[in-house]
Enzyme design. Structure first.
Site, PDB file in Angstrom:
ATOM      1  N   TYR A  34       0.806  -1.204  -0.122  1.00 36.66           N
ATOM      2  CA  TYR A  34      -0.041   0.091  -0.177  1.00 36.66           C
ATOM      3  C   TYR A  34       1.025   1.149   0.203  1.00 36.66           C
ATOM      4  CZ  TYR A  34      -3.904   3.076   1.868  1.00 36.66           C
ATOM      5  OH  TYR A  34      -4.739   3.945   2.047  1.00 36.66           O
ATOM      6  N   LYS A  69       0.801   4.135  -3.004  1.00 35.43           N
ATOM      7  CA  LYS A  69       0.414   5.618  -2.749  1.00 35.43           C
ATOM      8  C   LYS A  69       1.621   6.437  -2.997  1.00 35.43           C
ATOM      9  CE  LYS A  69      -3.729   4.901  -0.920  1.00 35.43           C
ATOM     10  NZ  LYS A  69      -5.028   5.211  -1.932  1.00 35.43           N
TER      11      LYS A  69
HETATM   12  P1  NAI Z   1     -13.610   2.300   1.960  1.00 32.69           P
HETATM   13  O1  NAI Z   1     -12.795   0.829   1.825  1.00 32.69           O
HETATM   14  O2  NAI Z   1     -14.463   2.701   2.782  1.00 32.69           O
HETATM   15  O3  NAI Z   1     -14.010   2.701   0.546  1.00 32.69           O
HETATM   16  C1  NAI Z   1     -13.363   2.065  -0.881  1.00 32.69           C
HETATM   17  C2  NAI Z   1     -14.238   2.040  -1.927  1.00 32.69           C
HETATM   18  O4  NAI Z   1     -13.486   1.434  -2.943  1.00 32.69           O
HETATM   19  C3  NAI Z   1     -15.265   0.743  -1.650  1.00 32.69           C
HETATM   20  O5  NAI Z   1     -16.611   1.199  -1.748  1.00 32.69           O
HETATM   21  C4  NAI Z   1     -14.680  -0.297  -2.566  1.00 32.69           C
HETATM   22  O6  NAI Z   1     -15.757  -1.322  -2.984  1.00 32.69           O
HETATM   23  C5  NAI Z   1     -14.255   0.435  -3.687  1.00 32.69           C
HETATM   24  N1  NAI Z   1     -13.410  -0.323  -4.510  1.00 32.69           N
HETATM   25  C6  NAI Z   1     -12.098  -1.120  -4.079  1.00 32.69           C
HETATM   26  N2  NAI Z   1     -11.514  -1.820  -5.179  1.00 32.69           N
HETATM   27  C7  NAI Z   1     -12.207  -1.333  -6.416  1.00 32.69           C
HETATM   28  C8  NAI Z   1     -12.167  -1.504  -7.635  1.00 32.69           C
HETATM   29  N3  NAI Z   1     -11.414  -2.578  -8.047  1.00 32.69           N
HETATM   30  N4  NAI Z   1     -12.772  -0.867  -8.543  1.00 32.69           N
HETATM   31  C9  NAI Z   1     -13.714   0.123  -7.991  1.00 32.69           C
HETATM   32  N5  NAI Z   1     -14.129   0.396  -6.596  1.00 32.69           N
HETATM   33  C10 NAI Z   1     -13.244  -0.353  -6.092  1.00 32.69           C
HETATM   34  O7  NAI Z   1     -11.958   3.094   1.920  1.00 32.69           O
HETATM   35  P2  NAI Z   1     -11.837   4.841   2.493  1.00 32.69           P
HETATM   36  O8  NAI Z   1     -11.423   4.781   3.712  1.00 32.69           O
HETATM   37  O9  NAI Z   1     -13.149   5.573   1.897  1.00 32.69           O
HETATM   38  O10 NAI Z   1     -10.706   5.071   1.385  1.00 32.69           O
HETATM   39  C11 NAI Z   1     -10.974   5.728   0.228  1.00 32.69           C
HETATM   40  C12 NAI Z   1      -9.527   6.187  -0.374  1.00 32.69           C
HETATM   41  O11 NAI Z   1      -8.766   6.875   0.400  1.00 32.69           O
HETATM   42  C13 NAI Z   1      -8.678   4.622  -0.933  1.00 32.69           C
HETATM   43  O12 NAI Z   1      -7.823   4.899  -2.008  1.00 32.69           O
HETATM   44  C14 NAI Z   1      -7.844   4.845   0.423  1.00 32.69           C
HETATM   45  O13 NAI Z   1      -6.628   3.969   0.241  1.00 32.69           O
HETATM   46  C15 NAI Z   1      -7.464   6.024   0.779  1.00 32.69           C
HETATM   47  N6  NAI Z   1      -7.183   6.491   2.225  1.00 32.69           N
HETATM   48  C16 NAI Z   1      -7.740   6.253   3.147  1.00 32.69           C
HETATM   49  C17 NAI Z   1      -7.567   6.586   4.541  1.00 32.69           C
HETATM   50  C18 NAI Z   1      -8.329   6.369   5.829  1.00 32.69           C
HETATM   51  O14 NAI Z   1      -7.821   6.347   6.792  1.00 32.69           O
HETATM   52  N7  NAI Z   1      -9.550   5.631   5.745  1.00 32.69           N
HETATM   53  C19 NAI Z   1      -6.215   7.256   4.643  1.00 32.69           C
HETATM   54  C20 NAI Z   1      -5.546   7.492   3.549  1.00 32.69           C
HETATM   55  C21 NAI Z   1      -5.764   7.202   2.345  1.00 32.69           C
END
Ligand code: NAI
Length: 253
Positions: free
Chosen positions: A154, A158
């Site tokens: 990851y 990133k």
């Molecule tokens: P989450 O897990 O709640 O939501 C991620 C969404 O992406 C889900 O709805 C999932 O179905 C969708 N997804 C996964 N693989 C996919 C694919 N191949 N094609 C289409 N959709 C797909 O995650 P969250 O926390 O909302 O994170 C969103 C972004 O922010 C991610 O890129 C994550 O890495 C990044 N992020 C999150 C942090 C956190 O603390 N929650 C911190 C830093 C970055």
């Protein structure tokens, strides 16, 4: 494009979490929003939230790491909502493990969704942005780009997205397209709740522990990230490109 025409945005991974909050926020700013996620039915909640508030949204099922699905999804958005000129590459997954236990699949899955996904989506959308002489690409990086135990895959993805962002900014700037990255710290979502469960901590307990280490003394919420993304997608940010903005409640090294 005339300035009165409604701009179309695609937010990937927008069924929940940061992506859902971003889709809602961009709709509040007057964008027509394609709510894209793996399962079209799972996008219904975000779409309803937008349409009930008077906005315009479309649910799109697509795996961002699959080239054919990406082509079809972007074509469908262009056809049904209009040419996408704002793209938020937010879809993400975790496959955390210490290096010695990390499988090939853990590595490939994370690279596939974050890096290949952002590449395929950006390549498919850039044509519409170039045609419109306007575009905004925002990639979701992370504080983990600076290195994080258990996240060799990851953190690499990133950090890679930061290089990708800067390169898009250089290549596409002359077409009126900006590219920036938002790098959140701890945000309370299903993703961080799943991490708490995996390591055997209560989510509340985990958030309290995280908050105590953050200068503003709280964890982030999806709306905190959506606000930063909204800035980058707006007209006011036209001279801001190739930047990485940490949204983490304090400075990070
Ligand atoms: P989450 O897990 O709640 O939501 C991620 C969404 O992406 C889900 O709805 C999932 O179905 C969708 N997804 C996964 N693989 C996919 C694919 N191949 N094609 C289409 N959709 C797909 O995650 P969250 O926390 O909302 O994170 C969103 C972004 O922010 C991610 O890129 C994550 O890495 C990044 N992020 C999150 C942090 C956190 O603390 N929650 C911190 C830093 C970055």
């Amino acid at each position: 494009m005339s300035t009165t025409e409604q701009r179309v945005a695609i937010v990937t991974g927008a069924a929940r979490g940061i992506g859902a909050a971003t889709a809602v926020r961009l709709a509040e700013e007057g964008r027509a929003v394609a709510v894209l996620d793996l399962d079209e039915a799972a996008c219904a909640g975000t779409v309803e939230q937008i349409t009930e508030a008077g906005g315009s949204a479309l649910a799109v099922g697509c795996n961002v790491s699959d080239a054919q699905q990406v082509q079809a999804a972007v074509a469908r958005v262009a056809e049904e909502l209009g040419p996408p000129v704002i793209l938020v590459n937010n879809a993400g997954v975790l496959r955390d493990n210490l290096l010695f236990k990390m499988s090939d699949d853990d590595w490939d899955t994370v690279m596939g969704v974050h890096l290949r996904g952002a590449f395929l989506m950006s390549r498919a959308c850039q044509r519409h942005m170039v045609d419109a002489s306007f575009g905004r690409i925002v990639n979701l990086s992370s504080s983990s780009a600076l290195g994080n135990r258990g996240q060799a895959n990851y953190a690499t993805a990133k950090a890679g997205l930061q290089g990708f962002t800067k390169t898009l900014a250089i290549e596409l700037g002359k077409f009126g397209v900006t590219a920036n990255a938002v790098a959140p710290g701890f945000i309370a979502t299903d993703m961080t709740a799943a991490t708490a469960e995996r390591i055997g901590l209560g989510f509340e307990e985990m958030q309290q522990a995280a908050a105590s280490q953050i200068p503003v003394q709280r964890v982030g919420q999806p709306a905190d990230v959506a606000g930063a993304i909204a800035f980058f997608t707006g007209d006011a940010a036209g001279f801001v490109s190739g930047q990485v903005l940490y949204v983490a409640g304090g400075p990070l090294n």
